[in-house]
Design a protein around this motif. Structure first.
Motif, mmCIF file in Angstrom:
data_model
loop_
_atom_site.group_PDB
_atom_site.id
_atom_site.type_symbol
_atom_site.label_atom_id
_atom_site.label_comp_id
_atom_site.label_asym_id
_atom_site.label_seq_id
_atom_site.Cartn_x
_atom_site.Cartn_y
_atom_site.Cartn_z
ATOM 1 N N ASN A 210 -42.116 12.089 -41.314
ATOM 2 C CA ASN A 210 -42.643 10.724 -41.365
ATOM 3 C C ASN A 210 -43.649 10.541 -42.493
ATOM 4 O O ASN A 210 -44.002 9.418 -42.829
ATOM 5 C CB ASN A 210 -43.297 10.344 -40.042
ATOM 6 C CG ASN A 210 -42.278 10.241 -38.924
ATOM 7 O OD1 ASN A 210 -41.109 9.994 -39.168
ATOM 8 N ND2 ASN A 210 -42.729 10.440 -37.708
ATOM 9 N N LYS A 211 -44.106 11.637 -43.085
ATOM 10 C CA LYS A 211 -45.136 11.594 -44.107
ATOM 11 C C LYS A 211 -44.624 10.998 -45.419
ATOM 12 O O LYS A 211 -45.365 10.344 -46.138
ATOM 13 C CB LYS A 211 -45.659 13.009 -44.341
ATOM 14 C CG LYS A 211 -46.849 13.106 -45.241
ATOM 15 C CD LYS A 211 -47.329 14.541 -45.299
ATOM 16 C CE LYS A 211 -48.554 14.677 -46.188
ATOM 17 N NZ LYS A 211 -49.040 16.060 -46.225
ATOM 18 N N TYR A 212 -43.370 11.225 -45.733
ATOM 19 C CA TYR A 212 -42.816 10.798 -47.011
ATOM 20 C C TYR A 212 -41.815 9.663 -46.825
ATOM 21 O O TYR A 212 -41.103 9.612 -45.835
ATOM 22 C CB TYR A 212 -42.120 11.973 -47.701
ATOM 23 C CG TYR A 212 -43.065 13.116 -47.966
ATOM 24 C CD1 TYR A 212 -43.997 13.035 -48.992
ATOM 25 C CD2 TYR A 212 -43.047 14.260 -47.185
ATOM 26 C CE1 TYR A 212 -44.879 14.071 -49.237
ATOM 27 C CE2 TYR A 212 -43.922 15.304 -47.425
ATOM 28 C CZ TYR A 212 -44.835 15.204 -48.460
ATOM 29 O OH TYR A 212 -45.712 16.221 -48.693
ATOM 30 N N GLU A 213 -41.774 8.791 -47.821
ATOM 31 C CA GLU A 213 -40.788 7.718 -47.819
ATOM 32 C C GLU A 213 -39.409 8.295 -48.092
ATOM 33 O O GLU A 213 -39.263 9.237 -48.863
ATOM 34 C CB GLU A 213 -41.092 6.725 -48.949
ATOM 35 C CG GLU A 213 -41.897 5.543 -48.545
ATOM 36 C CD GLU A 213 -42.072 4.581 -49.706
ATOM 37 O OE1 GLU A 213 -41.073 4.208 -50.346
ATOM 38 O OE2 GLU A 213 -43.216 4.228 -49.968
ATOM 39 N N LYS A 214 -38.418 7.691 -47.499
ATOM 40 C CA LYS A 214 -37.051 8.104 -47.768
ATOM 41 C C LYS A 214 -36.657 7.577 -49.140
ATOM 42 O O LYS A 214 -36.905 6.421 -49.477
ATOM 43 C CB LYS A 214 -36.087 7.549 -46.716
ATOM 44 C CG LYS A 214 -36.413 7.984 -45.304
ATOM 45 C CD LYS A 214 -36.200 9.453 -45.130
ATOM 46 C CE LYS A 214 -36.496 9.824 -43.689
ATOM 47 N NZ LYS A 214 -36.847 11.183 -43.495
ATOM 48 N N LEU A 215 -36.074 8.411 -49.957
ATOM 49 C CA LEU A 215 -35.646 8.029 -51.291
ATOM 50 C C LEU A 215 -34.297 7.342 -51.205
ATOM 51 O O LEU A 215 -33.336 7.899 -50.667
ATOM 52 C CB LEU A 215 -35.546 9.264 -52.191
ATOM 53 C CG LEU A 215 -35.057 9.023 -53.610
ATOM 54 C CD1 LEU A 215 -36.048 8.131 -54.356
ATOM 55 C CD2 LEU A 215 -34.863 10.329 -54.330
ATOM 56 N N VAL A 216 -34.244 6.115 -51.719
ATOM 57 C CA VAL A 216 -33.002 5.363 -51.737
ATOM 58 C C VAL A 216 -32.608 5.203 -53.198
ATOM 59 O O VAL A 216 -33.344 4.626 -54.007
ATOM 60 C CB VAL A 216 -33.173 3.977 -51.079
ATOM 61 C CG1 VAL A 216 -31.881 3.185 -51.168
ATOM 62 C CG2 VAL A 216 -33.617 4.124 -49.645
ATOM 63 N N GLU B 44 -29.979 3.646 -55.763
ATOM 64 C CA GLU B 44 -28.937 2.650 -55.914
ATOM 65 C C GLU B 44 -28.360 2.741 -57.314
ATOM 66 O O GLU B 44 -29.030 3.199 -58.243
ATOM 67 C CB GLU B 44 -29.513 1.253 -55.660
ATOM 68 C CG GLU B 44 -29.997 1.063 -54.243
ATOM 69 C CD GLU B 44 -30.640 -0.299 -54.031
ATOM 70 O OE1 GLU B 44 -30.765 -1.073 -55.002
ATOM 71 O OE2 GLU B 44 -31.042 -0.574 -52.894
ATOM 72 N N ASN B 45 -27.181 2.253 -57.491
ATOM 73 C CA ASN B 45 -26.516 2.274 -58.773
ATOM 74 C C ASN B 45 -27.339 1.481 -59.796
ATOM 75 O O ASN B 45 -27.710 0.342 -59.562
ATOM 76 C CB ASN B 45 -25.117 1.664 -58.651
ATOM 77 C CG ASN B 45 -24.259 1.960 -59.861
ATOM 78 O OD1 ASN B 45 -24.604 2.801 -60.682
ATOM 79 N ND2 ASN B 45 -23.154 1.251 -59.967
ATOM 80 N N GLY B 46 -27.674 2.129 -60.904
ATOM 81 C CA GLY B 46 -28.438 1.480 -61.968
ATOM 82 C C GLY B 46 -29.936 1.576 -61.806
ATOM 83 O O GLY B 46 -30.681 1.140 -62.678
ATOM 84 N N ALA B 47 -30.414 2.130 -60.709
ATOM 85 C CA ALA B 47 -31.864 2.247 -60.496
ATOM 86 C C ALA B 47 -32.413 3.417 -61.308
ATOM 87 O O ALA B 47 -31.736 4.401 -61.544
ATOM 88 C CB ALA B 47 -32.157 2.461 -59.016
ATOM 89 N N GLY B 48 -33.645 3.301 -61.716
ATOM 90 C CA GLY B 48 -34.288 4.367 -62.472
ATOM 91 C C GLY B 48 -35.384 5.007 -61.628
ATOM 92 O O GLY B 48 -35.915 4.406 -60.704
ATOM 93 N N PHE B 49 -35.707 6.229 -61.962
ATOM 94 C CA PHE B 49 -36.810 6.902 -61.279
ATOM 95 C C PHE B 49 -37.425 7.943 -62.221
ATOM 96 O O PHE B 49 -36.762 8.458 -63.111
ATOM 97 C CB PHE B 49 -36.358 7.546 -59.953
ATOM 98 C CG PHE B 49 -35.312 8.600 -60.114
ATOM 99 C CD1 PHE B 49 -35.668 9.947 -60.200
ATOM 100 C CD2 PHE B 49 -33.970 8.265 -60.156
ATOM 101 C CE1 PHE B 49 -34.700 10.920 -60.348
ATOM 102 C CE2 PHE B 49 -32.994 9.228 -60.292
ATOM 103 C CZ PHE B 49 -33.370 10.571 -60.390
ATOM 104 N N LEU B 50 -38.699 8.172 -62.048
ATOM 105 C CA LEU B 50 -39.417 9.129 -62.874
ATOM 106 C C LEU B 50 -39.233 10.528 -62.327
ATOM 107 O O LEU B 50 -39.194 10.738 -61.114
ATOM 108 C CB LEU B 50 -40.902 8.785 -62.901
ATOM 109 C CG LEU B 50 -41.243 7.404 -63.476
ATOM 110 C CD1 LEU B 50 -42.733 7.135 -63.313
ATOM 111 C CD2 LEU B 50 -40.822 7.278 -64.907
ATOM 112 N N TYR B 51 -39.133 11.483 -63.206
ATOM 113 C CA TYR B 51 -39.025 12.877 -62.790
ATOM 114 C C TYR B 51 -39.861 13.766 -63.659
ATOM 115 O O TYR B 51 -40.344 13.416 -64.668
ATOM 116 C CB TYR B 51 -37.568 13.359 -62.762
ATOM 117 C CG TYR B 51 -36.831 13.255 -64.078
ATOM 118 C CD1 TYR B 51 -36.800 14.339 -64.932
ATOM 119 C CD2 TYR B 51 -36.174 12.090 -64.446
ATOM 120 C CE1 TYR B 51 -36.122 14.262 -66.140
ATOM 121 C CE2 TYR B 51 -35.501 12.006 -65.626
ATOM 122 C CZ TYR B 51 -35.478 13.095 -66.477
ATOM 123 O OH TYR B 51 -34.811 13.025 -67.667
#
Length: 70
Positions: free
Chosen positions: A55-61, A63-70
């Motif tokens: 419950n501590k972390y948000e679920k990663l969703v 989607e097609n075309g979405a960007g995220f930092l790594y």
């Protein structure tokens, strides 16, 4: 309950706080149940820890075309 060719009992608490018991093929069920009852406090503690952790972390969703930092 997962039975396999092994010599010892094993308790595994999964990331969903579910319990998996691994036991030798020929071990009687009453011995397995006695082991689980003996470890009931440990099982409850670890399951609550896993629920808090999940419950501590948000679920990663993603989607097609979405960007995220790594």
């Amino acid at each position: 309950l997962v039975r396999s060719k092994r010599k010892t009992l094993s308790l595994v608490i999964g990331s969903d706080a579910g319990l998996t018991v691994r036991a030798p093929l020929r071990m009687p069920e009453r011995e397995i149940e006695a082991f689980i009852e003996k470890k009931a406090a440990w099982i409850a503690t670890k399951q609550s820890e896993m629920e808090v952790r999940s419950n501590k972390y948000e679920k990663l969703v993603v989607e097609n075309g979405a960007g995220f930092l790594y």
